[in-house]
Design a protein around this motif. Structure first.
Motif, PDB file in Angstrom:
ATOM      1  N   CYS A 170      30.099  10.238 -17.274  1.00  0.00           N
ATOM      2  CA  CYS A 170      28.632  10.235 -17.380  1.00  0.00           C
ATOM      3  C   CYS A 170      28.124   8.913 -17.958  1.00  0.00           C
TER       4      CYS A 170
ATOM      5  N   CYS B 170      35.321  15.807 -11.564  1.00  0.00           N
ATOM      6  CA  CYS B 170      35.855  17.117 -11.940  1.00  0.00           C
ATOM      7  C   CYS B 170      36.928  17.583 -10.953  1.00  0.00           C
TER       8      CYS B 170
ATOM      9  N   ILE C  24      31.299  21.420 -11.499  1.00  0.00           N
ATOM     10  CA  ILE C  24      29.946  20.885 -11.680  1.00  0.00           C
ATOM     11  C   ILE C  24      29.214  20.740 -10.354  1.00  0.00           C
TER      12      ILE C  24
ATOM     13  N   CYS D 297      29.843  12.921 -12.678  1.00  0.00           N
ATOM     14  CA  CYS D 297      30.529  14.015 -13.361  1.00  0.00           C
ATOM     15  C   CYS D 297      31.146  14.981 -12.352  1.00  0.00           C
ATOM     16  N   ALA D 298      30.384  15.334 -11.337  1.00  0.00           N
ATOM     17  CA  ALA D 298      30.874  16.261 -10.315  1.00  0.00           C
ATOM     18  C   ALA D 298      32.009  15.652  -9.505  1.00  0.00           C
TER      19      ALA D 298
ATOM     20  N   ILE E  41      21.949  19.969 -13.521  1.00  0.00           N
ATOM     21  CA  ILE E  41      23.401  20.103 -13.539  1.00  0.00           C
ATOM     22  C   ILE E  41      23.746  21.541 -13.891  1.00  0.00           C
TER      23      ILE E  41
ATOM     24  N   CYS F  11      36.168  25.870 -15.916  1.00  0.00           N
ATOM     25  CA  CYS F  11      36.355  24.647 -16.717  1.00  0.00           C
ATOM     26  C   CYS F  11      37.640  24.757 -17.538  1.00  0.00           C
TER      27      CYS F  11
ATOM     28  N   CYS G 130      25.538  19.973 -20.658  1.00  0.00           N
ATOM     29  CA  CYS G 130      24.608  18.854 -20.672  1.00  0.00           C
ATOM     30  C   CYS G 130      23.666  19.046 -21.852  1.00  0.00           C
TER      31      CYS G 130
ATOM     32  N   PHE H 277      27.183  24.214 -14.431  1.00  0.00           N
ATOM     33  CA  PHE H 277      28.619  24.266 -14.676  1.00  0.00           C
ATOM     34  C   PHE H 277      29.126  25.686 -14.400  1.00  0.00           C
TER      35      PHE H 277
ATOM     36  N   CYS I  35      34.474  14.679 -17.060  1.00  0.00           N
ATOM     37  CA  CYS I  35      33.037  14.566 -16.807  1.00  0.00           C
ATOM     38  C   CYS I  35      32.334  13.837 -17.949  1.00  0.00           C
TER      39      CYS I  35
ATOM     40  N   ILE J 264      26.732  14.513 -21.275  1.00  0.00           N
ATOM     41  CA  ILE J 264      27.636  15.644 -21.108  1.00  0.00           C
ATOM     42  C   ILE J 264      28.641  15.617 -22.257  1.00  0.00           C
TER      43      ILE J 264
END
Length: 68
Positions: free
Chosen positions: A21, A59, A64, A55-56, A4, A11, A43, A6, A17, A26
């Protein structure tokens, strides 16, 4: 093992995220901030990542990337 990454400068600290998870690996960093002043996601146990990419997908700012 999945990896992963970022893009921390994008952010905004929304923590979606973290909620997405399923492994709970995360977290929002308590001591790191990006250039806009937001806590960044990170992470804490890359070896435990299953590469689901939830998570991706959650977002809103495309921060991510998950590599399987």
């Amino acid at each position: 093992m999945a990896k992963i990454t970022f893009r921390e400068e994008r952010c905004k600290g929304c923590a979606l995220c973290v909620e997405a998870c399923p492994k709970g690996i995360i977290v929002m960093s308590a001591d790191r901030y990006n250039n806009k002043g937001f806590h960044v996601a990170e992470c804490v146990d890359m070896a435990a990542c299953i590469g689901c990419a939830f998570c991706a997908q959650m977002c809103p700012d495309v921060v991510i990337t998950v590599e399987r």
